[in-house]
Design a protein around this motif. Sequence first.
Motif, mmCIF file in Angstrom:
data_model
loop_
_atom_site.group_PDB
_atom_site.id
_atom_site.type_symbol
_atom_site.label_atom_id
_atom_site.label_comp_id
_atom_site.label_asym_id
_atom_site.label_seq_id
_atom_site.Cartn_x
_atom_site.Cartn_y
_atom_site.Cartn_z
ATOM 1 N N VAL A 21 5.921 -29.677 43.686
ATOM 2 C CA VAL A 21 4.713 -30.167 44.350
ATOM 3 C C VAL A 21 3.626 -30.458 43.328
ATOM 4 O O VAL A 21 2.946 -31.480 43.386
ATOM 5 N N SER A 22 3.457 -29.580 42.355
ATOM 6 C CA SER A 22 2.376 -29.744 41.384
ATOM 7 C C SER A 22 2.622 -30.897 40.412
ATOM 8 O O SER A 22 1.686 -31.482 39.899
ATOM 9 N N THR A 23 3.879 -31.267 40.177
ATOM 10 C CA THR A 23 4.162 -32.359 39.235
ATOM 11 C C THR A 23 4.146 -33.730 39.904
ATOM 12 O O THR A 23 4.248 -34.741 39.233
ATOM 13 N N GLY A 24 4.018 -33.776 41.214
ATOM 14 C CA GLY A 24 3.995 -35.062 41.905
ATOM 15 C C GLY A 24 5.354 -35.541 42.347
ATOM 16 O O GLY A 24 5.460 -36.527 43.053
ATOM 17 N N LYS A 62 -2.429 -36.297 50.322
ATOM 18 C CA LYS A 62 -2.382 -35.410 49.159
ATOM 19 C C LYS A 62 -3.518 -34.398 49.269
ATOM 20 O O LYS A 62 -4.456 -34.411 48.496
ATOM 21 N N SER A 63 -3.401 -33.525 50.234
ATOM 22 C CA SER A 63 -4.415 -32.509 50.474
ATOM 23 C C SER A 63 -4.086 -31.245 49.688
ATOM 24 O O SER A 63 -2.918 -30.952 49.443
ATOM 25 N N LYS A 64 -5.102 -30.501 49.310
ATOM 26 C CA LYS A 64 -4.866 -29.213 48.658
ATOM 27 C C LYS A 64 -4.238 -28.227 49.629
ATOM 28 O O LYS A 64 -3.545 -27.300 49.223
ATOM 29 N N LEU A 65 -4.481 -28.415 50.910
ATOM 30 C CA LEU A 65 -3.946 -27.502 51.915
ATOM 31 C C LEU A 65 -2.509 -27.833 52.307
ATOM 32 O O LEU A 65 -1.722 -26.945 52.575
#
Length: 121
Positions: A21-24, A62-65
């Motif tokens: 998720v963090s790498t896209g 692309k929400s932080k939640l």
Amino acid sequence: MSISVTSHGDFNIIETFLRKVSTGDFYSRLDAWGKAGVEALRQATPKESSKTAQSWGYRVIKSKLYPGVEWYNTNVNNGANIAVLIQYGHGTGTGGYVQGIDYINPAMRPLFQEIADEIWK
């Protein structure tokens, strides 16, 4: 009185998921699912003029939640979304009623199952 908690195993699965998720990488999957959903909706939409079928689109959220995909249809007439009227039915100007056709849920069900299966892997 005492309480103890014991844990076995590791966090490899969640760490792998969070890394993707963090790498896209996860967002590229959302994009692919978005395109697949648009195609499924286009194919399933009843086609009197084909304008509604050709008006499907999607957005990757692309929400932080939470990450997600939102599908939408831009065919609007007099403030009413035609895709929604087809799905749920609507009254006519002469007092009649046009029964809705459930075309969205059957079109998207296989894609939702594919998404769920892939995420759980």
